[in-house]
Design an enzyme around this catalytic site. Structure first.
Site, PDB file in Angstrom:
ATOM      1  N   ASP A 133      76.628  27.237  38.425  1.00 55.84           N
ATOM      2  CA  ASP A 133      75.835  27.337  37.203  1.00 55.84           C
ATOM      3  C   ASP A 133      76.405  26.425  36.109  1.00 55.84           C
ATOM      4  O   ASP A 133      77.588  26.097  36.126  1.00 55.84           O
ATOM      5  CB  ASP A 133      75.875  28.760  36.637  1.00 55.84           C
ATOM      6  CG  ASP A 133      75.343  29.770  37.616  1.00 55.84           C
ATOM      7  OD1 ASP A 133      74.501  29.393  38.432  1.00 55.84           O
ATOM      8  OD2 ASP A 133      75.780  30.924  37.524  1.00 55.84           O
TER       9      ASP A 133
HETATM   10  N1  URA Z   1      77.723  32.913  41.392  1.00 57.49           N
HETATM   11  C1  URA Z   1      77.234  32.755  40.162  1.00 57.49           C
HETATM   12  O1  URA Z   1      76.711  33.694  39.572  1.00 57.49           O
HETATM   13  N2  URA Z   1      77.331  31.555  39.584  1.00 57.49           N
HETATM   14  C2  URA Z   1      77.894  30.504  40.183  1.00 57.49           C
HETATM   15  O2  URA Z   1      77.947  29.427  39.598  1.00 57.49           O
HETATM   16  C3  URA Z   1      78.389  30.664  41.469  1.00 57.49           C
HETATM   17  C4  URA Z   1      78.297  31.890  42.060  1.00 57.49           C
END
Ligand code: URA
Length: 239
Positions: A107
């Site tokens: 993310d």
């Molecule tokens: N899980 C998440 O919520 N975000 C990420 O970036 C990776 C795994």
């Protein structure tokens, strides 16, 4: 997506001439790129994409495979282009001079280990659900995680209408109304870790990935990258 090299290097890599001799061939107007004659030095070409010809005959060269680990800072997207013009991880690997793409995603707000490569077959092995590459994270959660919630996370919680696979999770520290946990998951669903802790009422405040398969983030500084070792590459290659 291939490595970008100077034309004379491309010619040398193809075995058609030494680098020095290749410069001479270019001077003499015997080399063309994508059907256009090139006579100046310093032109760059992309291996596997641009068509280079010597005396009208196409010359080919093998593209070098590149595998790296990047410590992604928060505030970068892991797509190649962003519709909102936010910074992309591509900006952090520019000095590589090779186009690599992110393997899986993190993310925008998540930091830590992001593997990048130009080897599509290998990337598929890392991300394919069948191979279940484990992913380890450190997460700072809002509130104190109860033992019941911890066990729920371990057994699986329902997110987006489907239960998550069993995960390893440990509480590392509880301080100032926050909980630091280490969690290892074996799937790669969208925003999975955030959704799992949302499901038990302890939203993620900070998230950092520290391991994918046998690749560890270690002490790689934020925003920097390193090449994977042959052992790290081979781990997925032989899956
Ligand atoms: N899980 C998440 O919520 N975000 C990420 O970036 C990776 C795994």
């Amino acid at each position: 997506m291939g490595e970008i090299v100077r034309l004379q290097k491309y010619i040398a890599m193809s075995g058609a001439a030494s680098r020095r001799a290749a410069e001479k061939l270019i001077d003499e107007g015997r080399v063309s790129v994508n059907g256009k004659r090139v006579t100046e030095q310093g032109v760059k070409v992309e291996i596997g994409s641009d068509e280079v010809a010597l005396d009208g005959k196409v010359i080919k060269t093998a593209s070098k495979k590149v595998y790296i680990a990047l410590n992604k800072p928060a505030g970068y997207v892991t797509t190649v282009h962003d519709q909102f013009d936010r910074p992309t991880v591509m900006e952090l690997v520019q000095e590589l001079n090779t186009r690599v793409f992110p393997v899986g995603r993190l993310d925008y707000e998540t930091e830590g280990l992001l593997i990048m490569t130009n080897d599509g077959v290998w990337a598929n092995k890392v991300t394919h659900p069948r191979y279940e590459a484990s992913k380890r994270y450190y997460a700072v959660l809002k509130g104190v995680l109860s033992i019941a919630s911890l066990n729920g996370i371990r057994r699986g919680v329902v997110i987006d209408g489907r239960k998550t696979a069993p995960a390893e999770c440990e509480i590392k520290e509880i301080e100032g109304g926050k909980t630091l946990v280490e969690i290892t998951i074996h799937e790669g669903r969208n925003r999975q870790v955030r959704k799992m802790f949302d499901a038990v009422g302890n939203p993620v405040i900070e998230l950092k990935r520290v391991q994918v398969g046998n690749v560890q983030l270690g002490h790689l500084p934020e925003g920097r990258w390193r090449y994977l070792t042959s052992g790290e590459i081979g781990y997925f290659m032989n899956k």
